[in-house]
Design a protein around this motif. Structure first.
Motif, short mmCIF file in Angstrom:
data_model
loop_
_atom_site.label_atom_id
_atom_site.label_comp_id
_atom_site.label_asym_id
_atom_site.label_seq_id
_atom_site.Cartn_x
_atom_site.Cartn_y
_atom_site.Cartn_z
N ALA A 229 0.28 -1.22 -0.29
CA ALA A 229 0.20 0.20 -0.10
C ALA A 229 0.71 1.18 -0.05
O ALA A 229 0.74 2.04 -0.30
CB ALA A 229 -0.97 0.30 0.96
N MET A 230 2.00 1.22 1.20
CA MET A 230 2.63 2.28 1.15
C MET A 230 3.17 2.59 -0.63
O MET A 230 2.82 4.08 -0.98
CB MET A 230 4.21 1.90 1.55
N TRP A 231 3.37 1.78 -1.40
CA TRP A 231 4.07 1.55 -2.63
C TRP A 231 3.59 2.36 -3.63
O TRP A 231 3.75 3.95 -4.25
CB TRP A 231 4.74 0.44 -3.28
N LEU A 232 1.98 1.90 -3.52
CA LEU A 232 1.08 1.99 -4.16
C LEU A 232 0.52 3.93 -4.26
O LEU A 232 0.00 4.20 -5.35
CB LEU A 232 -0.72 1.07 -4.20
N MET A 233 0.96 4.01 -2.78
CA MET A 233 0.33 5.17 -2.82
C MET A 233 1.08 6.24 -3.80
O MET A 233 0.95 7.35 -3.85
CB MET A 233 0.50 5.91 -0.79
N LEU A 234 2.08 6.38 -3.60
CA LEU A 234 3.81 6.32 -4.66
C LEU A 234 3.27 6.93 -5.66
O LEU A 234 3.93 7.21 -6.70
CB LEU A 234 4.83 6.42 -3.73
N GLN A 235 2.57 5.42 -6.27
CA GLN A 235 2.43 5.47 -7.28
C GLN A 235 0.76 6.49 -8.43
O GLN A 235 0.95 6.08 -9.70
CB GLN A 235 2.32 4.53 -8.09
N ALA A 236 0.36 6.46 -7.21
CA ALA A 236 -0.61 7.77 -7.81
C ALA A 236 -0.35 8.53 -8.26
O ALA A 236 0.53 9.55 -8.27
CB ALA A 236 -1.46 7.73 -6.73
N ASN A 237 -1.90 9.18 -9.06
CA ASN A 237 -1.73 10.60 -9.70
C ASN A 237 -1.67 11.41 -8.95
O ASN A 237 -0.88 12.60 -9.12
CB ASN A 237 -2.59 11.13 -11.37
N LYS A 238 -2.18 11.95 -8.42
CA LYS A 238 -1.73 13.06 -7.30
C LYS A 238 -0.97 12.07 -5.46
O LYS A 238 -2.15 11.34 -5.38
CB LYS A 238 -2.60 13.65 -7.13
N PRO A 239 -0.68 13.06 -4.51
CA PRO A 239 -0.35 12.63 -3.36
C PRO A 239 -1.68 12.69 -2.46
O PRO A 239 -2.33 14.02 -2.51
CB PRO A 239 0.69 13.63 -3.24
N ASP A 240 -1.86 11.77 -1.87
CA ASP A 240 -3.46 11.70 -0.86
C ASP A 240 -2.71 10.96 0.58
O ASP A 240 -2.06 10.41 0.47
CB ASP A 240 -4.28 11.75 -1.25
N ASP A 241 -3.61 10.88 1.54
CA ASP A 241 -3.35 10.34 2.42
C ASP A 241 -4.85 9.24 2.96
O ASP A 241 -5.85 9.47 2.07
CB ASP A 241 -3.39 11.08 4.08
N TYR A 242 -4.43 8.29 3.25
CA TYR A 242 -5.01 7.09 3.24
C TYR A 242 -5.00 6.42 4.10
O TYR A 242 -4.13 5.79 4.97
CB TYR A 242 -4.34 6.12 2.09
N VAL A 243 -6.08 5.52 4.97
CA VAL A 243 -6.23 4.42 5.48
C VAL A 243 -5.76 3.53 5.35
O VAL A 243 -6.43 2.90 3.72
CB VAL A 243 -7.52 4.48 6.84
N ILE A 244 -5.30 2.65 5.64
CA ILE A 244 -4.71 1.09 5.34
C ILE A 244 -5.21 0.45 6.39
O ILE A 244 -4.13 0.40 7.93
CB ILE A 244 -3.83 0.69 5.07
N SER A 245 -6.17 -0.46 6.15
CA SER A 245 -6.47 -1.12 7.45
C SER A 245 -7.12 -3.12 6.82
O SER A 245 -7.38 -2.88 5.75
CB SER A 245 -7.10 -0.47 8.32
N THR A 246 -7.70 -3.98 7.93
CA THR A 246 -8.60 -4.59 7.10
C THR A 246 -9.78 -4.97 7.24
O THR A 246 -10.57 -5.55 6.33
CB THR A 246 -8.48 -5.93 7.85
N GLY A 247 -10.46 -3.90 7.92
CA GLY A 247 -11.93 -3.85 8.63
C GLY A 247 -12.21 -4.81 9.81
O GLY A 247 -13.37 -5.01 9.52
#
Ligand code: NAP
Ligand code: GDD
Length: 339
Positions: A229-247
């Motif tokens: 998920a960390m890597w995917l965040m830096l490959q996105a078109n624009k920078p943003d903040d994300y919650v990463i969890s299982t639910g």
């Protein structure tokens, strides 16, 4: 020739080691910072010795960070270095702030000063939410209420990351990751403490497991899924903040039960509060006891994350969930004892 250069602070930690493996598999040149220590502290990355570049540095030392960023000219920086233990942050609050809060500012400012075009990932945490009543499931819009010096330091790091993005246009992302575990988890975090004890217990190497708050609930995921998920965040078109969890959320008590079941021991419980005990239902032997020494001055009681934004925007979802996570960790600790 490597496609991209990455710099990982805290490469010797649980996440650093998995992220290094992931980036190597994608063809990156992987640079990582390690700390000087009087005993070896690189066991998680020793198998990568000839594949990664290791550099001595410390998040409390601006000049080492500036020098490294200038020298490596990374395309991506992952700031995973931290004093990451919540309870210990009450004992070393100032050091925790220096490393986890100001350390993040040091990197961001080094990027600004050097003018290097790099993407930046900040290892933020569900501890920033504090698990306040009525807030679950926590998502990117949940109000923050940190309950420890660690949580407060990480909250500064989160906001300074957002601020540098908004002020200077940096491609900076804050990943708000809920607890994630693995066989490489530090042995003084509750999951690994339990799985290691369960393995030792069935091998007659340990009598009792002393724990703190059995009622705390955590949303536990698997570290290799989370570094993706960390890597995917830096490959996105624009920078943003994300919650990463299982639910999914479980108590410490449930984690214990499941771990001992995996090791072949069915636990029962009796007593309440600090008198609560877990016993082996076959032998009646007491296996788990509560020791108030493990209680925290303020506790985060209930964490349950909502990762739907990451699912929608990054296509990320956890592959390993609670039951399988516990199974993997217990099996690894039993294997370790065989070696
Ligand atoms: P970890 O196993 O404790 O690793 C922390 C890393 O930071 C280690 O490499 C450590 O070096 C290094 N470090 C400590 N103090 C430092 C300093 N002053 N300067 C430079 N490096 C320093 O933590 P983790 O579980 O991999 O977590 C990675 C990051 O994600 C941390 O920032 C943590 O706070 C955050 N986080 C973790 C979770 C989780 O559940 N695992 C959840 C949310 C956020 P040594 O090996 O020498 O100690
Ligand atoms: N460590 C520990 N040891 N925790 C215990 C024990 C024990 O003997 N007994 C009960 N607990 C409870 C703690 O009080 C807490 O409620 C829960 O188990 C989890 O504790 P930890 O495993 O130490 O993790 P944490 O949730 O405090 O912090 C971890 O997750 C954060 C994300 O929410 C760390 O990895 C942090 O760095 C991370 O940010």
């Amino acid at each position: 020739m490597a496609s991209k250069r990455a710099l990982i602070t805290g490469i010797s930690g649980q996440d650093g080691s998995y992220l290094a493996e992931l980036l190597l598999s994608k063809g990156y040149e992987v640079n990582g910072t390690i700390r000087r220590s009087s005993s070896f502290n690189t066991s998680r990355i020793d198998h990568l010795f000839d594949k990664i570049k290791r550099h001595y540095s410390d998040l409390t030392d601006s000049s080492s960070l500036n020098r490294l960023i200038e020298k490596i000219q990374p395309n991506e920086i992952y700031n995973l270095g931290a004093q990451s233990h919540v309870k210990i942050s009450f004992d070393v609050p100032e050091y925790t702030a220096e490393t986890d809060a100001v350390g993040t500012l040091r990197i961001l400012d080094a990027i600004r000063e050097t003018g290097i075009r790099t993407k930046f990932y900040q290892a933020s945490t569900s501890e920033m939410f504090g698990g306040m009543p009525g807030t679950a499931p926590q998502n990117e819009n949940t109000p923050f209420h940190p309950r420890s010096p660690y949580g407060a330091a990480k909250l500064y790091a989160h906001w300074i990351t957002v601020n540098y993005r908004e002020s200077y246009g940096l491609f900076a992302c804050s990943g708000i990751l809920f607890n994630h575990e693995s066989p490489r988890r530090g042995e003084n975090f509750v999951t690994r403490k339990i799985t290691k004890s369960a393995a030792r217990f069935v091998n007659n190497l340990q009598d009792k497991l002393l724990l703190g708050n059995l009622d705390a609930k955590r949303d536990w995921g698997y570290a290799p899924d989370y570094v993706e998920a960390m890597w995917l965040m830096l490959q996105a078109n624009k920078p943003d903040d994300y919650v990463i969890s299982t639910g999914e959320t479980h108590t410490v008590r449930e984690f214990c039960e499941k771990a001992f079941t995996e090791a072949g021991v069915k636990l029962g419980w009796k007593g309440k509060g600090i008198e609560e005990k877990g016993y082996d239902t076959k032998t009646n032997k007491i296996v788990v006891e509560v020791n108030p020494g493990y209680f925290r001055p303020a506790e985060v009681e209930y964490l349950l994350g909502d990762p739907s934004k990451a699912g929608k925007m990054l296509g990320w979802e956890p592959k390993i969930r609670f039951a399988e996570l516990v199974k993997i960790m217990v099996a690894a600790d039993i294997d370790e004892l065989k070696k």
